[in-house]
Design a protein around this motif. Sequence first.
Motif, PDB file in Angstrom:
ATOM      1  N   ASP A  31       0.868  -1.183   0.000  1.00 18.72           N
ATOM      2  CA  ASP A  31       0.000   0.000   0.000  1.00 18.72           C
ATOM      3  C   ASP A  31       0.902   1.229   0.000  1.00 18.72           C
ATOM      4  OD1 ASP A  31      -2.120  -1.765   0.285  1.00 18.72           O
ATOM      5  OD2 ASP A  31      -2.291  -1.462   2.445  1.00 18.72           O
ATOM      6  N   TYR A  32       0.409   2.322  -0.565  1.00 16.28           N
ATOM      7  CA  TYR A  32       1.214   3.538  -0.595  1.00 16.28           C
ATOM      8  C   TYR A  32       0.353   4.775  -0.406  1.00 16.28           C
ATOM      9  CZ  TYR A  32      -0.477   3.761  -5.432  1.00 16.28           C
ATOM     10  OH  TYR A  32      -1.268   3.796  -6.547  1.00 16.28           O
ATOM     11  N   GLU A  33       0.985   5.834   0.088  1.00 13.98           N
ATOM     12  CA  GLU A  33       0.367   7.156   0.166  1.00 13.98           C
ATOM     13  C   GLU A  33       1.455   8.171  -0.172  1.00 13.98           C
ATOM     14  OE1 GLU A  33      -2.621   9.922   2.790  1.00 13.98           O
ATOM     15  OE2 GLU A  33      -1.542   8.318   3.831  1.00 13.98           O
ATOM     16  N   THR A  63      -7.135  11.372  -2.227  1.00 17.51           N
ATOM     17  CA  THR A  63      -7.756  11.316  -0.901  1.00 17.51           C
ATOM     18  C   THR A  63      -8.261  12.715  -0.532  1.00 17.51           C
ATOM     19  OG1 THR A  63      -5.787  11.907   0.381  1.00 17.51           O
ATOM     20  CG2 THR A  63      -6.053   9.564  -0.214  1.00 17.51           C
ATOM     21  N   ASP A  69      -3.318   7.832  -2.761  1.00 18.91           N
ATOM     22  CA  ASP A  69      -2.980   6.536  -2.170  1.00 18.91           C
ATOM     23  C   ASP A  69      -3.419   5.414  -3.086  1.00 18.91           C
ATOM     24  OD1 ASP A  69      -5.738   6.240  -1.736  1.00 18.91           O
ATOM     25  OD2 ASP A  69      -5.583   5.995   0.421  1.00 18.91           O
TER      26      ASP A  69
END
Length: 119
Positions: A31-33, A63, A69
């Motif tokens: 997962d990434y942001e 977001t 994300d």
Amino acid sequence: MNSVVKAALCFSLLVIMSNVGSTAARFKSVDYEISGRVQGVCFRMYTEDQARKLGVVGWVRNTRRGTVDGQVQGKEELVESMKHWLSKVGSPSSRIHQAHFSNEKEINKLDFSNFTTRY
């Protein structure tokens, strides 16, 4: 070929096929942001394009916090290339301040068939 030889040959093929499954390529999921100037600069479109070029799957979205994300899955080396792109390259007009990666894990199969933008 007699039936005993045929049975032995079939058994050998079954053993070989079961070993192929156990040595099959494992995949990685992360997962990434991404924060910075990443909204209003076509970051999602470029992310989707880069993911397809690399052959990874997953998704990307804006977001409410002003970040982008998502999740990326694929062969480990391809996921690592995508992580580098997300943290260092981005879209031409973006300015990446921070890339946060979490829930990094090995998976046996991909959860997605392509890479999409979510809204």
